[in-house]
Scaffold this motif. Structure first.
Motif, PDB file in Angstrom:
ATOM      1  N   ALA A   3      71.549  29.269  39.876  1.00  0.00           N
ATOM      2  CA  ALA A   3      72.441  29.609  38.768  1.00  0.00           C
ATOM      3  C   ALA A   3      73.885  29.656  39.259  1.00  0.00           C
ATOM      4  O   ALA A   3      74.151  30.056  40.396  1.00  0.00           O
ATOM      5  CB  ALA A   3      72.038  30.952  38.178  1.00  0.00           C
ATOM      6  N   LYS A   4      74.792  29.242  38.397  1.00  0.00           N
ATOM      7  CA  LYS A   4      76.204  29.269  38.761  1.00  0.00           C
ATOM      8  C   LYS A   4      76.720  30.704  38.777  1.00  0.00           C
ATOM      9  O   LYS A   4      76.272  31.550  38.000  1.00  0.00           O
ATOM     10  CB  LYS A   4      77.028  28.439  37.775  1.00  0.00           C
ATOM     11  CG  LYS A   4      76.824  26.944  37.894  1.00  0.00           C
ATOM     12  CD  LYS A   4      77.806  26.200  36.990  1.00  0.00           C
ATOM     13  CE  LYS A   4      77.681  24.699  37.167  1.00  0.00           C
ATOM     14  NZ  LYS A   4      78.683  23.971  36.342  1.00  0.00           N
ATOM     15  N   LEU A   5      77.666  30.948  39.666  1.00  0.00           N
ATOM     16  CA  LEU A   5      78.363  32.229  39.660  1.00  0.00           C
ATOM     17  C   LEU A   5      79.315  32.270  38.469  1.00  0.00           C
ATOM     18  O   LEU A   5      79.819  31.239  38.033  1.00  0.00           O
ATOM     19  CB  LEU A   5      79.142  32.412  40.961  1.00  0.00           C
ATOM     20  CG  LEU A   5      78.333  32.366  42.261  1.00  0.00           C
ATOM     21  CD1 LEU A   5      79.264  32.538  43.459  1.00  0.00           C
ATOM     22  CD2 LEU A   5      77.257  33.431  42.265  1.00  0.00           C
ATOM     23  N   LYS A   6      79.581  33.444  37.956  1.00  0.00           N
ATOM     24  CA  LYS A   6      80.481  33.605  36.806  1.00  0.00           C
ATOM     25  C   LYS A   6      81.613  34.555  37.178  1.00  0.00           C
ATOM     26  O   LYS A   6      81.369  35.700  37.551  1.00  0.00           O
ATOM     27  CB  LYS A   6      79.710  34.139  35.596  1.00  0.00           C
ATOM     28  CG  LYS A   6      78.598  33.218  35.107  1.00  0.00           C
ATOM     29  CD  LYS A   6      77.921  33.782  33.875  1.00  0.00           C
ATOM     30  CE  LYS A   6      76.746  32.904  33.437  1.00  0.00           C
ATOM     31  NZ  LYS A   6      77.200  31.553  33.051  1.00  0.00           N
ATOM     32  N   PHE A   7      82.847  34.052  37.072  1.00  0.00           N
ATOM     33  CA  PHE A   7      84.027  34.845  37.394  1.00  0.00           C
ATOM     34  C   PHE A   7      84.997  34.847  36.221  1.00  0.00           C
ATOM     35  O   PHE A   7      85.130  33.844  35.506  1.00  0.00           O
ATOM     36  CB  PHE A   7      84.760  34.277  38.618  1.00  0.00           C
ATOM     37  CG  PHE A   7      83.948  34.270  39.888  1.00  0.00           C
ATOM     38  CD1 PHE A   7      83.020  35.262  40.150  1.00  0.00           C
ATOM     39  CD2 PHE A   7      84.125  33.261  40.817  1.00  0.00           C
ATOM     40  CE1 PHE A   7      82.277  35.250  41.326  1.00  0.00           C
ATOM     41  CE2 PHE A   7      83.394  33.236  41.992  1.00  0.00           C
ATOM     42  CZ  PHE A   7      82.463  34.240  42.248  1.00  0.00           C
ATOM     43  N   THR A   8      85.696  35.963  36.060  1.00  0.00           N
ATOM     44  CA  THR A   8      86.782  36.026  35.084  1.00  0.00           C
ATOM     45  C   THR A   8      88.099  35.720  35.787  1.00  0.00           C
ATOM     46  O   THR A   8      88.259  35.964  36.990  1.00  0.00           O
ATOM     47  CB  THR A   8      86.856  37.410  34.426  1.00  0.00           C
ATOM     48  OG1 THR A   8      86.941  38.423  35.446  1.00  0.00           O
ATOM     49  CG2 THR A   8      85.627  37.673  33.567  1.00  0.00           C
ATOM     50  N   VAL A   9      89.060  35.173  35.015  1.00  0.00           N
ATOM     51  CA  VAL A   9      90.354  34.768  35.560  1.00  0.00           C
ATOM     52  C   VAL A   9      91.465  35.312  34.664  1.00  0.00           C
ATOM     53  O   VAL A   9      91.381  35.225  33.430  1.00  0.00           O
ATOM     54  CB  VAL A   9      90.489  33.227  35.634  1.00  0.00           C
ATOM     55  CG1 VAL A   9      91.824  32.837  36.276  1.00  0.00           C
ATOM     56  CG2 VAL A   9      89.318  32.625  36.390  1.00  0.00           C
ATOM     57  N   LEU A  10      92.497  35.840  35.286  1.00  0.00           N
ATOM     58  CA  LEU A  10      93.670  36.332  34.564  1.00  0.00           C
ATOM     59  C   LEU A  10      94.908  35.694  35.192  1.00  0.00           C
ATOM     60  O   LEU A  10      95.268  36.001  36.330  1.00  0.00           O
ATOM     61  CB  LEU A  10      93.756  37.859  34.659  1.00  0.00           C
ATOM     62  CG  LEU A  10      94.924  38.555  33.957  1.00  0.00           C
ATOM     63  CD1 LEU A  10      94.936  38.257  32.463  1.00  0.00           C
ATOM     64  CD2 LEU A  10      94.866  40.062  34.193  1.00  0.00           C
ATOM     65  N   GLY A  29      79.707  24.961  41.313  1.00  0.00           N
ATOM     66  CA  GLY A  29      78.885  26.149  41.450  1.00  0.00           C
ATOM     67  C   GLY A  29      79.412  27.397  40.768  1.00  0.00           C
ATOM     68  O   GLY A  29      78.866  28.485  40.964  1.00  0.00           O
ATOM     69  N   ILE A  30      80.465  27.253  39.945  1.00  0.00           N
ATOM     70  CA  ILE A  30      81.112  28.427  39.354  1.00  0.00           C
ATOM     71  C   ILE A  30      81.472  28.147  37.899  1.00  0.00           C
ATOM     72  O   ILE A  30      81.974  27.072  37.567  1.00  0.00           O
ATOM     73  CB  ILE A  30      82.407  28.793  40.127  1.00  0.00           C
ATOM     74  CG1 ILE A  30      82.096  29.097  41.592  1.00  0.00           C
ATOM     75  CG2 ILE A  30      83.113  29.988  39.484  1.00  0.00           C
ATOM     76  CD1 ILE A  30      83.336  29.195  42.473  1.00  0.00           C
ATOM     77  N   ASP A  31      81.232  29.124  37.042  1.00  0.00           N
ATOM     78  CA  ASP A  31      81.743  29.115  35.676  1.00  0.00           C
ATOM     79  C   ASP A  31      82.883  30.120  35.578  1.00  0.00           C
ATOM     80  O   ASP A  31      82.757  31.260  36.030  1.00  0.00           O
ATOM     81  CB  ASP A  31      80.636  29.509  34.675  1.00  0.00           C
ATOM     82  CG  ASP A  31      79.668  28.381  34.399  1.00  0.00           C
ATOM     83  OD1 ASP A  31      80.078  27.211  34.530  1.00  0.00           O
ATOM     84  OD2 ASP A  31      78.509  28.678  34.058  1.00  0.00           O
ATOM     85  N   LEU A  32      83.990  29.678  34.982  1.00  0.00           N
ATOM     86  CA  LEU A  32      85.159  30.537  34.845  1.00  0.00           C
ATOM     87  C   LEU A  32      85.360  30.932  33.390  1.00  0.00           C
ATOM     88  O   LEU A  32      85.222  30.114  32.482  1.00  0.00           O
ATOM     89  CB  LEU A  32      86.415  29.822  35.340  1.00  0.00           C
ATOM     90  CG  LEU A  32      86.452  29.440  36.823  1.00  0.00           C
ATOM     91  CD1 LEU A  32      87.760  28.724  37.144  1.00  0.00           C
ATOM     92  CD2 LEU A  32      86.288  30.666  37.721  1.00  0.00           C
TER      93      LEU A  32
END
Length: 335
Positions: A3-10, A29-32
């Motif tokens: 599963a892709k990692l999930k990060f928030t961005v500001l 490999g990441i969802d933003l």
């Protein structure tokens, strides 16, 4: 498949990150998820209070201060905001200030003492013109996002709550104003206020030709525990920001996109002066020298609790990135 990692961005709603925001570029490999951008000032306060996202645009000087105080975040070598700063020192027309040396002994206003712009402007005045910060009398509008104790010999006062440094400059209550942005008095062509450097563009171009520095204002922070657990994300995220930047270059090189009469000519002039990629990401020798100068200013201005080095500010994976990045998108020259 993992599963892709999930990060928030500001971060700011810049053209440089548009392709990432719109999903045309995706880090491996990441969802933003880009969260609501609260504005230039508020974003720094949120990050300073640890109320930001997983990944944040942040004041590059305040970051040095916070790291020196033990904050457990780190940074990607992604520099979303740069700006020359000679053109952001404003003086009252009746102050008698004609050149940088005339600032000595004068009343200098700042919205906050620790904006990224202020670190650079104080450093420039000392290194380029021999005017150290303790030669001036400082009047500060807002509390700094990162606490600090003024160094011995620094003459500093907070102005009364509700007063604005920009208004005080117009009235002659302060002699000069170091500002991250352009005050309304300049925009409205108020003759009571002018720039210290009348032809600031020429001064800034000469500075770049002499130093090779296009000053880095902001870094991109990321929670330290994320990098410690998944060190590969440093390369994935940095390359995604790079790819988004190349999309931006390809888009805005087209003069049909930007509603300015001589935009293409300005683009070509900038590239001739600053090179093909003035917004370079990664820890190249040039970027280490550039951001290293800001780090040095923070140290020398007495605003870090311990002397910081680049190795204290970026994870080892940032130094291991292979440079230069492979450029995938190039602007079409047929305009």
């Amino acid at each position: 498949m993992a599963a892709k990692l999930k990060f928030t961005v500001l971060c700011g709603e810049y053209e440089l990150v548009r392709a990432l925001r719109e999903g045309r570029v995706k880090p491996k490999g990441i969802d933003l998820e880009f969260v609501h951008y609260p504005g230039t000032r508020d974003i720094h306060s949120l990050v300073a209070r640890d109320q930001g996202a997983d990944i944040n645009e942040y004041n590059g000087g305040a970051y040095v201060m916070a790291k020196s105080q033990g904050r457990p975040f780190t940074a990607l070598p992604v520099f979303l905001h740069r700006r020359f700063r000679h053109g952001f020192i404003f003086v009252n027309a009746k102050s008698g200030i004609e050149k940088p040396a005339d600032l000595t002994g004068k009343k200098i206003g700042s919205r906050t003492f620790t904006s990224a712009a202020d670190f650079w402007m104080r450093g420039l005045l000392e290194d380029e013109y021999g005017v150290p910060q303790d030669a001036m009398n400082w009047f500060i509008q807002d509390r700094s996002e990162v606490s600090f104790k003024p160094v011995k010999g620094l003459k500093m006062k907070r102005i009364p709550k509700g007063r604005k440094i920009a208004d005080m400059l117009v009235k002659g209550e302060v002699d000069a104003f170091m500002s991250p942005g352009v005050p309304k008095a300049i925009i409205n062509k108020d003759r009571r206020v002018r720039r210290l450097f009348a032809d600031h563009k020429a001064t800034e171009m000469a500075y770049f030709e002499r130093t090779g520095i296009f000053p880095i204002m902001h870094v991109t922070t990321i929670r330290g525990e994320l990098v410690k657990k998944e060190p590969w994300i440093v390369e994935s995220l940095t390359r995604a920001f790079e790819e988004s930047k190349q999309y931006a270059f390809a888009r805005i090189a087209n003069p049909r996109i930007v509603p300015l009469a001589w935009w293409r000519a300005d683009w070509e002039e900038e590239r001739q002066c600053l090179g093909d990629d003035p917004w370079e990401f990664g820890l190249s020798e040039a970027n280490q020298r550039n951001y290293g100068m800001l780090v040095d200013y923070v140290n020398r201005q007495g605003l870090s609790q311990r002397r910081m080095r680049l190795e204290n500010l970026f994870p080892k994976e940032a130094f291991e990135l292979k440079l230069p990045f492979r450029v995938k998108y190039r602007p079409d020259d047929n305009y």
